[in-house]
Design an enzyme around this catalytic site. Structure first.
Site, PDB file in Angstrom:
ATOM      1  N   TYR A 167      22.250  27.393  78.594  1.00  0.00           N
ATOM      2  CA  TYR A 167      23.446  27.638  78.185  1.00  0.00           C
ATOM      3  C   TYR A 167      24.251  28.323  79.457  1.00  0.00           C
ATOM      4  CZ  TYR A 167      26.569  27.069  73.947  1.00  0.00           C
ATOM      5  OH  TYR A 167      27.160  26.560  73.025  1.00  0.00           O
ATOM      6  N   GLU A 174      29.569  24.111  85.068  1.00  0.00           N
ATOM      7  CA  GLU A 174      30.872  23.656  84.702  1.00  0.00           C
ATOM      8  C   GLU A 174      31.939  24.608  85.378  1.00  0.00           C
ATOM      9  OE1 GLU A 174      31.160  23.722  80.492  1.00  0.00           O
ATOM     10  OE2 GLU A 174      29.281  22.748  80.130  1.00  0.00           O
TER      11      GLU A 174
HETATM   12  C1  LIG Z   1      41.117  21.905  76.264  1.00  0.00           C
HETATM   13  C2  LIG Z   1      40.480  22.548  77.168  1.00  0.00           C
HETATM   14  C3  LIG Z   1      39.417  23.520  76.550  1.00  0.00           C
HETATM   15  C4  LIG Z   1      38.640  24.383  77.301  1.00  0.00           C
HETATM   16  C5  LIG Z   1      37.832  25.496  76.694  1.00  0.00           C
HETATM   17  C6  LIG Z   1      37.225  26.431  77.458  1.00  0.00           C
HETATM   18  C7  LIG Z   1      36.216  27.395  76.610  1.00  0.00           C
HETATM   19  C8  LIG Z   1      34.787  27.211  77.313  1.00  0.00           C
HETATM   20  C9  LIG Z   1      33.798  28.133  76.613  1.00  0.00           C
HETATM   21  C10 LIG Z   1      32.642  27.256  76.164  1.00  0.00           C
HETATM   22  C11 LIG Z   1      31.565  27.110  76.969  1.00  0.00           C
HETATM   23  C12 LIG Z   1      30.711  25.765  76.586  1.00  0.00           C
HETATM   24  C13 LIG Z   1      29.948  25.413  77.753  1.00  0.00           C
HETATM   25  C14 LIG Z   1      28.802  24.446  77.228  1.00  0.00           C
HETATM   26  O1  LIG Z   1      29.468  22.856  77.568  1.00  0.00           O
HETATM   27  C15 LIG Z   1      27.807  24.567  78.254  1.00  0.00           C
HETATM   28  C16 LIG Z   1      26.503  23.728  77.586  1.00  0.00           C
HETATM   29  O2  LIG Z   1      26.478  23.190  76.468  1.00  0.00           O
HETATM   30  S1  LIG Z   1      25.292  24.020  78.594  1.00  0.00           S
HETATM   31  C17 LIG Z   1      23.704  23.386  77.645  1.00  0.00           C
HETATM   32  C18 LIG Z   1      23.222  24.242  76.751  1.00  0.00           C
HETATM   33  N1  LIG Z   1      23.976  24.470  75.281  1.00  0.00           N
HETATM   34  C19 LIG Z   1      23.449  24.667  74.132  1.00  0.00           C
HETATM   35  O3  LIG Z   1      22.262  24.726  73.945  1.00  0.00           O
HETATM   36  C20 LIG Z   1      24.349  24.596  73.071  1.00  0.00           C
HETATM   37  C21 LIG Z   1      24.541  23.167  72.411  1.00  0.00           C
HETATM   38  N2  LIG Z   1      25.404  23.337  71.448  1.00  0.00           N
HETATM   39  C22 LIG Z   1      25.175  23.594  70.240  1.00  0.00           C
HETATM   40  O4  LIG Z   1      24.209  23.779  69.819  1.00  0.00           O
HETATM   41  C23 LIG Z   1      26.310  23.323  68.997  1.00  0.00           C
HETATM   42  O5  LIG Z   1      27.264  22.709  69.576  1.00  0.00           O
HETATM   43  C24 LIG Z   1      26.750  24.619  68.354  1.00  0.00           C
HETATM   44  C25 LIG Z   1      28.038  24.225  67.761  1.00  0.00           C
HETATM   45  C26 LIG Z   1      27.225  25.794  69.480  1.00  0.00           C
HETATM   46  C27 LIG Z   1      25.706  25.095  67.461  1.00  0.00           C
HETATM   47  O6  LIG Z   1      25.242  24.419  66.679  1.00  0.00           O
HETATM   48  P1  LIG Z   1      25.170  24.709  65.286  1.00  0.00           P
HETATM   49  O7  LIG Z   1      25.971  25.766  64.523  1.00  0.00           O
HETATM   50  O8  LIG Z   1      25.212  23.266  64.405  1.00  0.00           O
HETATM   51  O9  LIG Z   1      23.704  25.165  65.036  1.00  0.00           O
HETATM   52  P2  LIG Z   1      22.476  24.549  64.239  1.00  0.00           P
HETATM   53  O10 LIG Z   1      21.830  23.660  65.427  1.00  0.00           O
HETATM   54  O11 LIG Z   1      21.431  25.912  64.274  1.00  0.00           O
HETATM   55  O12 LIG Z   1      22.895  24.031  63.119  1.00  0.00           O
HETATM   56  C28 LIG Z   1      23.303  24.496  62.014  1.00  0.00           C
HETATM   57  C29 LIG Z   1      23.099  23.721  60.757  1.00  0.00           C
HETATM   58  O13 LIG Z   1      23.919  22.440  60.911  1.00  0.00           O
HETATM   59  C30 LIG Z   1      22.870  21.281  60.811  1.00  0.00           C
HETATM   60  N3  LIG Z   1      23.574  20.219  61.727  1.00  0.00           N
HETATM   61  C31 LIG Z   1      24.528  20.609  62.649  1.00  0.00           C
HETATM   62  N4  LIG Z   1      24.700  19.426  63.268  1.00  0.00           N
HETATM   63  C32 LIG Z   1      24.040  18.562  62.719  1.00  0.00           C
HETATM   64  C33 LIG Z   1      23.952  17.050  62.811  1.00  0.00           C
HETATM   65  N5  LIG Z   1      24.381  16.444  63.681  1.00  0.00           N
HETATM   66  N6  LIG Z   1      22.953  16.544  61.844  1.00  0.00           N
HETATM   67  C34 LIG Z   1      22.410  17.086  60.926  1.00  0.00           C
HETATM   68  N7  LIG Z   1      22.516  18.462  60.868  1.00  0.00           N
HETATM   69  C35 LIG Z   1      23.276  19.251  61.556  1.00  0.00           C
HETATM   70  C36 LIG Z   1      21.886  21.987  61.367  1.00  0.00           C
HETATM   71  O14 LIG Z   1      20.630  21.355  60.825  1.00  0.00           O
HETATM   72  C37 LIG Z   1      21.505  23.361  60.511  1.00  0.00           C
HETATM   73  O15 LIG Z   1      21.525  23.247  59.072  1.00  0.00           O
HETATM   74  P3  LIG Z   1      20.783  24.592  58.264  1.00  0.00           P
HETATM   75  O16 LIG Z   1      21.531  25.419  58.498  1.00  0.00           O
HETATM   76  O17 LIG Z   1      20.711  23.585  56.944  1.00  0.00           O
HETATM   77  O18 LIG Z   1      19.437  24.357  59.037  1.00  0.00           O
END
Ligand SMILES: CCCCCCCCCCCCC[C@@H](O)CC(=O)SCCNC(=O)CCNC(=O)[C@H](O)C(C)(C)COP(=O)(O)OP(=O)(O)OC[C@H]1O[C@@H](n2cnc3c(N)ncnc32)[C@H](O)[C@@H]1OP(=O)(O)O
Length: 245
Positions: A167, A174
């Site tokens: 992250y 970015e």
């Molecule tokens: C207009 C201009 C806008 C400019 C805005 C500027 C603001 C910038 C600030 C933001 C910076 C972000 C930078 C970013 O791009 C950098 C990176 O990504 S670097 C790489 C590292 N990143 C990561 O590791 C994070 C990746 N992202 C995520 O994980 C998700 O997007 C997030 C929403 C952050 C978190 O995910 P979530 O809340 O879904 O967590 P879980 O994975 O634990 O899931 C929770 C439960 O939901 C179920 N789930 C979710 N998605 C799915 C799916 N596709 N299919 C099936 N099930 C899904 C999951 O299983 C969990 O279920 P349960 O609770 O029952 O276990």
């Protein structure tokens, strides 16, 4: 995006609430999510393999973005569906958290890397590309195996540990890329609207980008702490109650 935590030690009401939230998905929603996650895993795998092949063949990162951009644009834009999944309630994730995550990526792809050709060969572009690719292969394969109820522990471990390093590394890539874009944006005045004009409004993309960079300061910690809470919940079984948006 805020959340409160309850003591994991025997708070029955909270545990019941948490269990109640783990409702069963309908067959159609499950089938769709499996399709979506398999397609996304495959897409990011193709992207990862293309990047490795490019680097092995050319021995340089120059031209890498150009060669993989179609695949990247397609699959990152397709991720807009994740906001829809949250909005319609088929995944239990905050619309706000997902919206910030997805919109910042779409912005990087279309309004920075695609639009400002001069920065496409920056090392920082490769940094966020590699980081996003590793993250998404792990994340979508986690969701797929989870839906199939056959989740290997190492994928679960990777999903909730890799982000600790990836992250901040992705954010660094970015921010450095936007920073590298600033001189070109200033010089060309791209996406900017100067007065006088028939709408009587002015917009300066250069200053907008500076605001975007500063917006990482309050927004990124929200995403990072969200993931740390998810990590404690999934890997350590802590009961965490997220407040609704
Ligand atoms: C207009 C201009 C806008 C400019 C805005 C500027 C603001 C910038 C600030 C933001 C910076 C972000 C930078 C970013 O791009 C950098 C990176 O990504 S670097 C790489 C590292 N990143 C990561 O590791 C994070 C990746 N992202 C995520 O994980 C998700 O997007 C997030 C929403 C952050 C978190 O995910 P979530 O809340 O879904 O967590 P879980 O994975 O634990 O899931 C929770 C439960 O939901 C179920 N789930 C979710 N998605 C799915 C799916 N596709 N299919 C099936 N099930 C899904 C999951 O299983 C969990 O279920 P349960 O609770 O029952 O276990």
């Amino acid at each position: 995006m805020a959340s409160s935590e309850e003591d994991g030690g025997g708070n029955g009401a909270v545990e019941e609430k948490e269990k109640g939230k783990k409702r069963k998905l309908g067959a159609l929603a499950t089938a769709w999510l499996i399709f979506y996650n398999v397609a996304m895993t495959a897409g990011w795998l193709v992207l990862g393999i293309a990047m490795v092949r490019f680097y092995i063949q050319k021995g340089t990162h120059r031209g890498l973005f150009r060669s993989v951009q179609k695949t990247l644009k397609f699959f990152q834009t397709f991720a807009l569906l994740e906001v829809v999944h949250c909005a319609v309630g088929i995944v239990r994730t905050s619309v706000l958290v997902t919206g910030v995550q997805v919109s910042s990526r779409i912005f990087m792809v279309w309004f920075i890397a695609h639009s400002i050709k001069q920065i496409q060969n920056e090392e920082s572009v490769i940094l966020f590309l590699v980081v996003w690719t590793v993250t998404e292969i792990t994340r979508y394969s986690f969701y797929t195996f989870n839906l199939l109820n056959h989740l290997p522990y190492f994928i679960k471990w990777a999903r909730y540990n890799f982000f600790i390093i990836l992250y901040p590394a992705g954010v660094a890539g970015e921010l450095l890329t936007i920073y590298a874009a600033l001189p070109y944006v200033k010089k060309t005045g791209m996406f900017s609207l100067r007065l006088p004009n028939k709408y009587n409004v002015s917009f300066d993309y250069y200053y907008f980008l500076i605001i975007v960079m500063f917006s990482y300061v309050p927004l990124f910690p929200q995403l990072y702490f969200h993931m740390l809470r998810q990590r404690r919940r999934v890997l350590h079984g802590e009961v965490i109650v997220e407040k609704d948006d």
